[in-house]
Motif scaffolding. Structure first.
Motif, mmCIF file in Angstrom:
data_model
loop_
_atom_site.group_PDB
_atom_site.id
_atom_site.type_symbol
_atom_site.label_atom_id
_atom_site.label_comp_id
_atom_site.label_asym_id
_atom_site.label_seq_id
_atom_site.Cartn_x
_atom_site.Cartn_y
_atom_site.Cartn_z
ATOM 1 N N VAL A 146 -24.963 -8.697 -30.668
ATOM 2 C CA VAL A 146 -25.837 -8.592 -31.834
ATOM 3 C C VAL A 146 -26.625 -7.304 -31.634
ATOM 4 C CG1 VAL A 146 -27.748 -9.581 -33.142
ATOM 5 C CG2 VAL A 146 -26.012 -11.093 -32.129
ATOM 6 N N ILE A 147 -26.315 -6.291 -32.451
ATOM 7 C CA ILE A 147 -26.899 -4.963 -32.264
ATOM 8 C C ILE A 147 -27.446 -4.462 -33.598
ATOM 9 C CG2 ILE A 147 -26.416 -2.557 -31.659
ATOM 10 C CD1 ILE A 147 -24.331 -3.538 -29.700
ATOM 11 N N ARG A 148 -28.628 -3.908 -33.552
ATOM 12 C CA ARG A 148 -29.236 -3.369 -34.766
ATOM 13 C C ARG A 148 -28.573 -2.057 -35.153
ATOM 14 N NH1 ARG A 148 -35.736 -2.428 -35.920
ATOM 15 N NH2 ARG A 148 -35.497 -1.763 -38.107
ATOM 16 N N LEU A 149 -28.367 -1.858 -36.469
ATOM 17 C CA LEU A 149 -27.779 -0.627 -36.997
ATOM 18 C C LEU A 149 -28.869 0.274 -37.573
ATOM 19 C CD1 LEU A 149 -24.742 -2.117 -38.950
ATOM 20 C CD2 LEU A 149 -24.695 -1.042 -36.683
ATOM 21 N N ARG A 150 -28.538 1.533 -37.706
ATOM 22 C CA ARG A 150 -29.461 2.448 -38.375
ATOM 23 C C ARG A 150 -29.504 2.121 -39.862
ATOM 24 N NH1 ARG A 150 -30.870 6.057 -34.628
ATOM 25 N NH2 ARG A 150 -29.416 6.410 -32.900
ATOM 26 N N ASP A 151 -30.653 2.403 -40.473
ATOM 27 C CA ASP A 151 -30.864 2.021 -41.871
ATOM 28 C C ASP A 151 -29.909 2.717 -42.828
ATOM 29 O OD1 ASP A 151 -32.896 0.507 -40.850
ATOM 30 O OD2 ASP A 151 -34.521 1.829 -41.531
ATOM 31 N N ASN A 152 -29.365 3.883 -42.453
ATOM 32 C CA ASN A 152 -28.472 4.635 -43.342
ATOM 33 C C ASN A 152 -26.991 4.353 -43.075
ATOM 34 O OD1 ASN A 152 -28.218 5.888 -40.894
ATOM 35 N ND2 ASN A 152 -28.578 7.982 -41.653
#
Length: 372
Positions: free
Chosen positions: A204-210
């Motif tokens: 579970v990894i956060r992505l960049r907003d763009n």
């Protein structure tokens, strides 16, 4: 060894001098000193972290009071420069294996969570010219993985401060656990690799907003979202050369300030609320970093060479692993009225003011299994 609840005496019980000798031989280091040996340096660095000494000069004034062989600060500095920091890295690995052994087991799903991140220690350029960052700053990075909820250190490696986190990720992850990480680790090609390897690395990894979603398809859901969840879909990630080969699940929510949080995962059987809950466990590594910096002198670098810097830091982390083990063992053994928080235990232990029941436990009941 006389029974004692001092840190140095417990360390001598856990890692005696004879355990260090084969490592030194393997590293090709011959310790010819008689007045102040490599083992003496190890005990000094451990106590310096625990008692938060300010440097070699301060340690010179303090060490005799803690039962250590007294030498001048120049001897301390010279020894720290000479001894390869790989020794202390190996000793940390031994301590982690020893102290985590009681919880090892065959893990299935649901798996434990492994939180990965890095922290930077910065100083002026003149202090560490071999580790420039930018401008007039230099520094190093610690890349760390911890087992969530138990706060146990899992793996550690080191780089200079300008190294990207992704380059060290392979040394920290573990396919027997679910990887939880922030945006620095959100490279789509890595996601493909995690999903294709023989023993799949769940994450579970956060992505960049763009981040671009290619061909998104909402997941079927019978009930409305709860909490801050806004979307739950599957898609390929990125575009052009950065486009992922496989489709991944994406959960989008809002943080308490209303900012978007975009999570990528290959966990398809959990609810989006559960995915969000898994990611929230990432804060535990921030607490860990704050604790070692405040309590174990990590930002206060005594030396200026790689051996001195990394040797000090790896020994400080070893002290954390030992303290956490002693705390967990003790809190499980003492009466409810004598239980402490980790912060209380650390403070009282450093002041040699632990309650009687704790002192009896540390003196008589510690049990460290032998490892190869």
């Amino acid at each position: 060894m006389k029974k004692s609840t001092s840190l140095s005496n417990i360390l001598q019980l856990v890692i005696p001098p004879e355990r260090m000798k084969p490592i030194l031989e393997e590293l090709g280091y011959i310790d010819v000193a008689r007045k102040f040996t490599v083992y003496d340096l190890f005990l000094f660095l451990s106590e310096a972290a625990f008692q938060q000494w300010r440097g070699y000069r301060d340690g010179e004034q303090q060490m005799a009071h803690y039962g250590q062989r007294a030498v001048d600060h120049s001897t301390l500095s010279k020894k720290a420069k000479q001894v390869p920091f790989a020794l202390f890295k190996r000793l940390l690995a031994i301590m982690i294996e020893l102290c985590n052994r009681k919880t090892k087991r065959s893990l299935g799903i649901p798996k434990e969570l492994l939180v990965v991140d890095s922290t930077q220690v910065t100083v002026g350029m003149g202090r560490l010219p071999w580790a420039p960052i930018r401008g007039q700053k230099s520094g190093i990075k610690l890349h760390v993985s911890i087992i969530a909820d138990r706060g146990e250190l899992h793996r550690v490696t080191e780089t200079t401060g300008n190294e990207h986190d992704l380059n060290s990720c392979a040394e920290l992850i573990d396919p027997t656990r679910i990887l939880v990480a922030d945006r620095s680790y959100g490279k789509h090609k890595f996601f493909d690799a995690y999903d294709m390897q023989i023993e799949r690395q769940y994450f579970v990894i956060r992505l960049r907003d763009n981040t671009t979603f290619h061909n998104p398809v909402p997941r079927i859901r019978k009930k409305p979202f709860t909490g801050s969840i806004e979307q739950d879909l599957t898609c390929q990630l990125g575009k052009n050369k950065a486009l992922s080969e496989r489709r991944f699940r994406v959960v989008i929510l809002r943080d308490p300030k209303g900012n978007p949080v975009i999570l990528a995962t290959n966990l398809h059987w959990h609810s989006p609320e559960k995915i969000a809950e898994i990611y929230r466990k990432r804060w535990q590594i921030e607490v860990f970093f704050r604790w070692i910096k405040q309590q174990l002198n990590v930002p206060r670098l005594f030396g200026t060479t790689p051996n001195a810097v990394y040797g000090q830091i790896y020994t400080a982390l070893l002290v954390y692993v030992l303290l956490k083990y002693l705390f967990d063992q003790g809190n499980a053994a003492v009466h409810n009225t004598a239980k402490l928080t980790f912060a209380e235990f650390d403070l009282l232990f450093s002041l040699q003011s632990l309650p009687l029941e704790w002192r009896v436990f540390l003196s008589c009941n510690l049990n460290f299994p032998n490892i190869g």
